[in-house]
Design an enzyme around this catalytic site. Structure first.
Site, PDB file in Angstrom:
ATOM      1  N   ARG A 232       0.859  -1.177   0.000  1.00 43.32           N
ATOM      2  CA  ARG A 232       0.000   0.000   0.000  1.00 43.32           C
ATOM      3  C   ARG A 232       0.894   1.224   0.000  1.00 43.32           C
ATOM      4  NH1 ARG A 232      -4.567   1.361   4.404  1.00 43.32           N
ATOM      5  NH2 ARG A 232      -2.775   1.863   5.669  1.00 43.32           N
TER       6      ARG A 232
ATOM      7  N   THR B 111      -0.676   7.617  -1.177  1.00 45.49           N
ATOM      8  CA  THR B 111      -1.943   7.524  -1.929  1.00 45.49           C
ATOM      9  C   THR B 111      -2.864   6.440  -1.373  1.00 45.49           C
ATOM     10  OG1 THR B 111      -1.041   5.877  -3.435  1.00 45.49           O
ATOM     11  CG2 THR B 111      -0.717   8.195  -4.042  1.00 45.49           C
TER      12      THR B 111
ATOM     13  N   ASP C 214      -0.070  -2.189  12.300  1.00 44.99           N
ATOM     14  CA  ASP C 214       0.374  -2.676  10.985  1.00 44.99           C
ATOM     15  C   ASP C 214       0.647  -4.180  11.082  1.00 44.99           C
ATOM     16  OD1 ASP C 214       2.070  -1.313   8.302  1.00 44.99           O
ATOM     17  OD2 ASP C 214       2.227  -3.449   8.812  1.00 44.99           O
TER      18      ASP C 214
ATOM     19  N   ASP D  67       4.161  -5.486   9.812  1.00 47.14           N
ATOM     20  CA  ASP D  67       5.251  -5.105  10.714  1.00 47.14           C
ATOM     21  C   ASP D  67       5.190  -5.899  12.018  1.00 47.14           C
ATOM     22  OD1 ASP D  67       6.456  -3.330   9.008  1.00 47.14           O
ATOM     23  OD2 ASP D  67       5.397  -1.568   9.781  1.00 47.14           O
TER      24      ASP D  67
HETATM   25  C1  PRP Z   1      -1.368  -4.017   4.661  1.00 44.51           C
HETATM   26  C2  PRP Z   1      -2.234  -5.230   4.890  1.00 44.51           C
HETATM   27  C3  PRP Z   1      -3.103  -5.268   3.674  1.00 44.51           C
HETATM   28  C4  PRP Z   1      -3.271  -3.797   3.356  1.00 44.51           C
HETATM   29  C5  PRP Z   1      -4.642  -3.404   3.775  1.00 44.51           C
HETATM   30  O1  PRP Z   1      -0.362  -4.325   3.768  1.00 44.51           O
HETATM   31  O2  PRP Z   1      -1.492  -6.406   5.062  1.00 44.51           O
HETATM   32  O3  PRP Z   1      -2.516  -5.941   2.583  1.00 44.51           O
HETATM   33  O4  PRP Z   1      -2.290  -3.084   4.108  1.00 44.51           O
HETATM   34  O5  PRP Z   1      -4.879  -2.075   3.498  1.00 44.51           O
HETATM   35  P1  PRP Z   1      -5.908  -1.605   2.390  1.00 44.51           P
HETATM   36  O6  PRP Z   1      -7.175  -2.360   2.636  1.00 44.51           O
HETATM   37  O7  PRP Z   1      -6.034  -0.130   2.692  1.00 44.51           O
HETATM   38  O8  PRP Z   1      -5.326  -1.858   1.043  1.00 44.51           O
HETATM   39  P2  PRP Z   1       0.879  -3.370   3.496  1.00 44.51           P
HETATM   40  O9  PRP Z   1       0.654  -2.577   2.277  1.00 44.51           O
HETATM   41  O10 PRP Z   1       1.227  -2.610   4.747  1.00 44.51           O
HETATM   42  O11 PRP Z   1       2.002  -4.399   3.116  1.00 44.51           O
HETATM   43  P3  PRP Z   1       2.719  -5.517   4.018  1.00 44.51           P
HETATM   44  O12 PRP Z   1       1.691  -6.596   4.297  1.00 44.51           O
HETATM   45  O13 PRP Z   1       3.803  -5.966   3.146  1.00 44.51           O
HETATM   46  O14 PRP Z   1       3.195  -4.858   5.288  1.00 44.51           O
HETATM   47  N1  URA Z   2      -2.829  -2.279   7.034  1.00 40.30           N
HETATM   48  C1  URA Z   2      -2.538  -2.721   8.280  1.00 40.30           C
HETATM   49  O1  URA Z   2      -1.631  -3.555   8.449  1.00 40.30           O
HETATM   50  N2  URA Z   2      -3.220  -2.221   9.307  1.00 40.30           N
HETATM   51  C2  URA Z   2      -4.208  -1.332   9.154  1.00 40.30           C
HETATM   52  O2  URA Z   2      -4.833  -0.930  10.153  1.00 40.30           O
HETATM   53  C3  URA Z   2      -4.505  -0.883   7.858  1.00 40.30           C
HETATM   54  C4  URA Z   2      -3.804  -1.390   6.817  1.00 40.30           C
END
Ligand code: PRP
Ligand code: URA
Length: 209
Positions: free
Chosen positions: A104, A108, A200, A203
């Protein structure tokens, strides 16, 4: 609300509460996600079709039910979706796995694809998309868009936490795709994080912050 299944099983709710706690260790968070993955897998596969086959027990031949059709596909959205995979494969060991690499963009909040690898006949199978967090739903919508481009039509989404805004956006884009989640939280904050949420997920799973 369209097809949204909130899994209220006490074990799921208890484990989710443990995951939300700020003090939960990386190891504990990952283990709980794995355990909840198994429990959610039980729910999302509840209506899979069966067919009777002829078997022989030590005492007698009989007709007995087995899963019908092609093996299903688990499709984790990287990274955090990986947290569900081991628990689900423990229950459905012969399932295939499609990896969908999306992150994400922090400004944006749009999903950016960096990897996609699916079984060649993915279009002929039930595909269960896995992502713990349904926040804006940009990631889940992009994942389903991509799978539909590949011809998939039998799709389900499993998450751990959903925001009402995410559910609305997701079903605006893909109204026929049902969702399974352990909870629907209050709202998104100005950074697109689920409140109260758990922070997150990626993380916390991997200890990267
Ligand atoms: C996080 C989570 C989802 C996304 C959800 O991923 O694991 O994939 O955000 O958010 P959204 O519904 O607003 O799209 P992130 O982009 O942080 O990547 P990661 O899992 O690699 O940390
Ligand atoms: N992605 C996450 O990991 N946590 C949130 O709360 C939103 C998006």
């Amino acid at each position: 609300m369209r097809d949204v299944h909130v899994v209220r099983h006490p074990l799921v709710q208890h484990k989710l509460t443990l995951m939300r706690e700020t003090e939960r260790s990386t190891k504990g968070f990952r283990q709980l996600l794995n355990e909840i993955g198994m429990l959610l897998c039980y729910e999302v596969t509840r209506d899979l079709p069966l067919e009777d086959v002829e078997i022989a027990t030590p005492l007698a031949p009989m007709q007995a039910p087995k899963l019908a059709g092609k093996k299903l596909v688990f499709a984790p959205i990287l990274r955090a979706g990986m947290g569900f995979v081991d628990g689900m494969l423990d229950l459905v060991p012969s399932a295939r796995v499609a990896h969908i690499g999306l992150y994400r963009d922090p400004k944006t909040l749009l999903a950016v694809e960096y990897y996609f690898k699916a079984p060649p006949d993915v279009a002929d199978r039930l595909v269960i998309v896995l992502d713990p967090m349904l926040a804006t739903a940009n990631s889940a919508v992009a994942a389903i868009d991509r799978l539909k481009e590949r011809g998939c039509h039998d799709l389900r989404l499993v998450c751990l936490l959903a925001a009402p805004e995410g559910i609305e956006r997701f079903h605006g884009a893909h109204p026929e795709v049902p969702i399974w989640t352990a909870a629907i939280d209050s709202h998104l904050d100005e950074h697109g994080y689920i409140v109260p949420g758990l922070g997150d997920a990626g993380d916390r799973m991997f200890g990267t912050k």
